[in-house]
Every structure is written in structure tokens, then in C-alpha cells.
Design a protein around this motif. Structure first.
Motif, mmCIF file in Angstrom:
data_model
loop_
_atom_site.group_PDB
_atom_site.id
_atom_site.type_symbol
_atom_site.label_atom_id
_atom_site.label_comp_id
_atom_site.label_asym_id
_atom_site.label_seq_id
_atom_site.Cartn_x
_atom_site.Cartn_y
_atom_site.Cartn_z
ATOM 1 N N GLY A 58 0.814 -1.213 0.000
ATOM 2 C CA GLY A 58 0.000 0.000 0.000
ATOM 3 C C GLY A 58 0.843 1.256 0.000
ATOM 4 N N ARG A 59 0.304 2.305 -0.589
ATOM 5 C CA ARG A 59 0.993 3.599 -0.599
ATOM 6 C C ARG A 59 0.358 4.585 0.367
ATOM 7 N N THR A 60 -0.761 4.197 0.966
ATOM 8 C CA THR A 60 -1.432 5.013 1.964
ATOM 9 C C THR A 60 -1.760 4.132 3.159
ATOM 10 N N PRO A 61 -1.970 4.718 4.352
ATOM 11 C CA PRO A 61 -2.368 3.913 5.502
ATOM 12 C C PRO A 61 -3.691 3.189 5.233
ATOM 13 N N LEU A 62 -3.795 1.985 5.764
ATOM 14 C CA LEU A 62 -5.009 1.184 5.646
ATOM 15 C C LEU A 62 -5.772 1.294 6.963
ATOM 16 N N VAL A 63 -6.974 1.873 6.895
ATOM 17 C CA VAL A 63 -7.792 2.064 8.090
ATOM 18 C C VAL A 63 -8.826 0.944 8.159
ATOM 19 N N ILE A 64 -8.801 0.194 9.253
ATOM 20 C CA ILE A 64 -9.793 -0.850 9.520
ATOM 21 C C ILE A 64 -10.765 -0.285 10.556
ATOM 22 N N GLY A 65 -12.019 -0.063 10.143
ATOM 23 C CA GLY A 65 -13.001 0.501 11.057
ATOM 24 C C GLY A 65 -13.624 -0.527 11.968
ATOM 25 N N ALA A 66 -13.681 -1.774 11.517
ATOM 26 C CA ALA A 66 -14.206 -2.879 12.309
ATOM 27 C C ALA A 66 -13.794 -4.166 11.629
ATOM 28 N N ALA A 67 -13.642 -5.219 12.427
ATOM 29 C CA ALA A 67 -13.285 -6.526 11.869
ATOM 30 C C ALA A 67 -13.947 -7.610 12.702
ATOM 31 N N ARG A 68 -14.498 -8.619 12.017
ATOM 32 C CA ARG A 68 -15.126 -9.749 12.694
ATOM 33 C C ARG A 68 -14.775 -11.032 11.948
ATOM 34 N N ILE A 69 -14.793 -12.150 12.676
ATOM 35 C CA ILE A 69 -14.479 -13.450 12.099
ATOM 36 C C ILE A 69 -15.511 -14.462 12.588
ATOM 37 N N ALA A 70 -15.881 -15.387 11.716
ATOM 38 C CA ALA A 70 -16.859 -16.411 12.082
ATOM 39 C C ALA A 70 -16.675 -17.606 11.178
#
Length: 380
Positions: A58-70
Motif C-alpha cells: 500500500g501507498r497510503t495507511p489502511l484504516v480498519i473501522g471494524a473486523a469480525r471473524i466467524a
């Protein structure tokens, strides 16, 4: 916390490439205010998991607003009672810097070999072009807005790539043995049925007893030249040696070194160059305390893609294969060439194993490739 009789090992891996490769085999993507829900097919299981995210190219920051796993129920639908929030150092939000990686906190979700997980990532801000796995033979589901907590993603767009995820670690018994399938599309799975988990590595895992094999194949990848992913010699440490729990490396390279460069006007690799590259790779594996097991270069004379030096490189393929069969630089050799070649036309894939393009294996061919591997030479 891991106890003395458990340790963190790789339960799933996904090798990634830059979205700005000069030869593009899949269109790159970028996202903004969208949810990505992605299928992660587990090679092995354990009592807890950790998620590995990547913004390596990536050339810009990666913003994760929420993450879930199931656990996956079907398509983009989760098994609701298994839904878990993914946190990073206790936080539900995360910014991964350009070029960076992130490892989640441990998640209390027991998984088994063969399980499909659904990882949902909400990407609130423009991501720029996404670090991705371009030929995973699996679906990603994309929808506008934050749907991370949704049981389903009705109306989602389907994309046959994987983004921003490089692996899942599992907390497994300490004696668990991991092998890494390190190479090209004959491992990653192009040509096998989309979403069916019939890659050669999947077929290998059906036969393993003491451990499992994680897939670090990249379609189009070369041993000697970086273009579709960093060259094998350059990514070996990250994608093989440093995989948690690894003791063995299984390799298949060569087809792309011989013909793919023709798309960019590059000269094919010579037999001498390939032999030197394979020898160097074996030396690095042994220096790291790993065993290495090499496949012969598969047949591709029926390749339907124009502009590639197919006929001109067949003699080189034969010469390198004879060297692989006779050398002692590897711990073992599996003869995928003879396993899938047409006996009447040995530079061609058997018709019943051909995906249709003359250079990739279908489901039956992927299984034949897996069956050519003597697992007792790897796992004992």
C-alpha cells in the motif's frame, strides 16, 4: 496464552502481490466505505486463532473501522453463534501504515482443518490500490457501508481475489508440523474450480496425518525474476522460512521463468540459470534447518496464450527436469511432470487433467499432482 504443550503455527496462508505489477493478470481494486467479507479455508486447526492483515504494497495507511471473524455457513452467510470481534492490542479499530503488517489479539474460536472462516473488514476510508492475492480460486464479497456484524451481505458484489489478509495462525499442539507449498499457480490453484477447495494443496492436506501444508503459491510467480510478486528467491524468507511452525518446504517453479517473460519482451531463463536458482533455494532452506522437496516442471506445450515462447523453451524444460530427477540438492523430488503429462505427447498436459488453457491443471490434474508427492519423505 499458549501453554507449554501448544504453540502458534500457521493454519492458513495467502501470499500477496503489489497491485501495480507490470504484467497484470487480475485488475487491481481499491475500496472506500465498504465491507469486505472473505473466505479463508483452513489447512489446520487449533483452540484459538489470530488474524494477520497486510498493507505490504500500500501507498497510503489502511484504516480498519471494524473486523469480525466467524465460521462460514454458506456463501457469505456466517454461523452466527461463532461470530467474534477481532481486536488489535485491545482496539476494535486499526490503522496499518503503508508497507506495514498487523497481527490480531488471540480470538477464542476453535477451528478444524477444512473449516471455512469468513473474515469481515470494514474499510471506512479510501484504501488506494489494495495489496492482494490475485488468483486464490476463492470469492470475496464486497458491499457498501459497514456490514461486519451482518449474518449475510445481501446484494454484495463477488470478486475472485483476496485482499489485505496474509494468514491465520492457530494455537495447536506443540508437535504440529507445518509444510509450506511455495511456488506458482500450480499451488495457488488457478484452473481448479472456483470456491470448491480442489487445489493441489487441498488434495495434499486430505492425505496428511502428522501436520498440514499451507499454500504460499502465487499465480505467475517466477523463481528468478520479480514481476507477478517478488521473485521466489526474494520472498523465500518471508513466505516460507518465517512461517510459524514450518519444518518443510515443497516447491514448484519454472514454467513462468521459461515463458511468462515473453509477455514483456524478456528472454526466457536458461537451464543453467534455473539450476543455479534451485540450488540456491535448496541451500537457503537447509541453512534454516528446513527440508526442501522439489517438483519437476509441469508440461505446457498446449498453452493457448499468444506471444509466449512455448516451443522455444521445451528443451530447457526437459533439461531442467532431468537435472531435478537426478540431483541430490533436495531432500526429495516429486515428478509432477510425469504424473500429469500426456504419455503420447509428453510436453502436453493429459486432456483429462487440462483446465482448458494447456498450462494449468483442472481439479483432477491438481489431485494427480498432489498424489505424486511422497508424503512419507516430508512428514515421515
Amino acid at each position: 496464552m499458549a501453554s507449554q504443550d501448544t504453540r502458534w503455527v500457521a493454519g492458513f496462508r495467502s501470499a500477496v502481490i503489489s497491485p501495480e505489477e507490470r504484467i497484470k493478470l487480475t485488475d487491481p481494486h481499491e475500496f472506500a466505505d465498504q465491507t469486505l467479507r472473505q473466505v479463508l479455508h483452513m489447512a489446520g486447526g487449533g483452540e484459538q486463532i489470530r488474524i494477520r492483515l497486510t498493507n505490504r504494497y500500500g501507498r497510503t495507511p489502511l484504516v480498519i473501522g471494524a473486523a469480525r471473524i466467524a465460521l462460514r455457513k454458506t456463501a457469505d452467510e456466517i454461523v452466527q453463534e461463532t461470530d467474534r470481534e477481532v481486536r488489535f492490542a485491545g482496539n476494535t479499530k486499526l490503522t496499518v501504515p503503508a508497507g506495514g503488517e498487523a497481527l490480531s489479539d488471540p480470538i477464542d474460536l476453535a477451528v478444524q482443518a477444512g473449516d471455512d472462516l469468513l473474515l469481515s473488514l470494514y474499510l471506512p476510508e479510501p484504501t488506494g490500490l489494495a495489496t492482494f492475492s490475485h488468483m486464490p480460486t476463492e470469492i470475496a464479497y464486497v458491499a457498501d457501508g459497514d456490514h461486519t456484524a451482518g449474518t449475510e451481505m445481501t446484494g454484495a458484489q463477488e470478486i475472485s481475489s483476496r485482499f489485505f489478509v496474509s494468514g491465520v495462525d492457530v494455537l495447536a499442539p506443540a508437535e504440529t508440523v507445518i509444510a509450506v507449498a511455495f511456488g506458482d499457480s500450480w499451488f495457488e490453484g488457478f484452473g481448479s474450480t472456483l470456491g470448491a477447495n480442489r487445489r493441489s494443496v487441498d488434495a495434499l492436506n486430505e492425505r496428511t496425518q502428522r501436520g498440514w501444508v499451507v499454500n504460499q503459491g502465487i499465480g505467475g510467480n517466477r523463481l528468478l525474476t520479480g514481476e507477478i510478486g517478488e521473485r521466489g528467491l526474494d520472498r523465500f524468507e518471508r513466505d516460507a522460512r518465517d512461517v510459524p511452525g514450518v519444518r518443510h518446504v515443497v516447491i514448484h517453479f519454472g514454467i513462468n521463468d521459461l515463458i511468462l517473460g515473453g509477455m514483456g519482451g524478456q528472454e526466457p531463463a536458461t537451464a543453467t540459470e534455473l539450476i543455479e536458482g534451485f540450488t540456491e533455494l535448496a541451500g537457503r532452506a537447509h541453512a534454516a534447518g528446513l527440508t526442501i522437496h522439489a517438483g519437476t516442471i509441469g508440461p505446457y506445450a498446449g498453452c493457448v496464450y499468444p506471444g509466449l515462447p512455448v516451443a522455444e523453451t521445451l528443451a530447457t524444460r526437459r533439461a531442467v527436469n532431468e537435472w531435478i530427477r537426478g540431483t541430490d540438492v533436495f531432500d526429495s523430488v516429486f515428478d509432477v511432470d510425469r504424473a500429469v503429462a500426456d504419455p503420447q505427447r509428453p510436453d502436453y498436459i493429459r486432456p483429462e487433467f487440462d483446465s482448458g488453457d494447456g498450462m494449468h491443471l483442472n481439479d483432477a490434474g491438481a489431485r494427480a499432482m498432489a498424489e505424486s508427492v511422497d508424503l512419507t519423505k516430508i512428514f515421515g
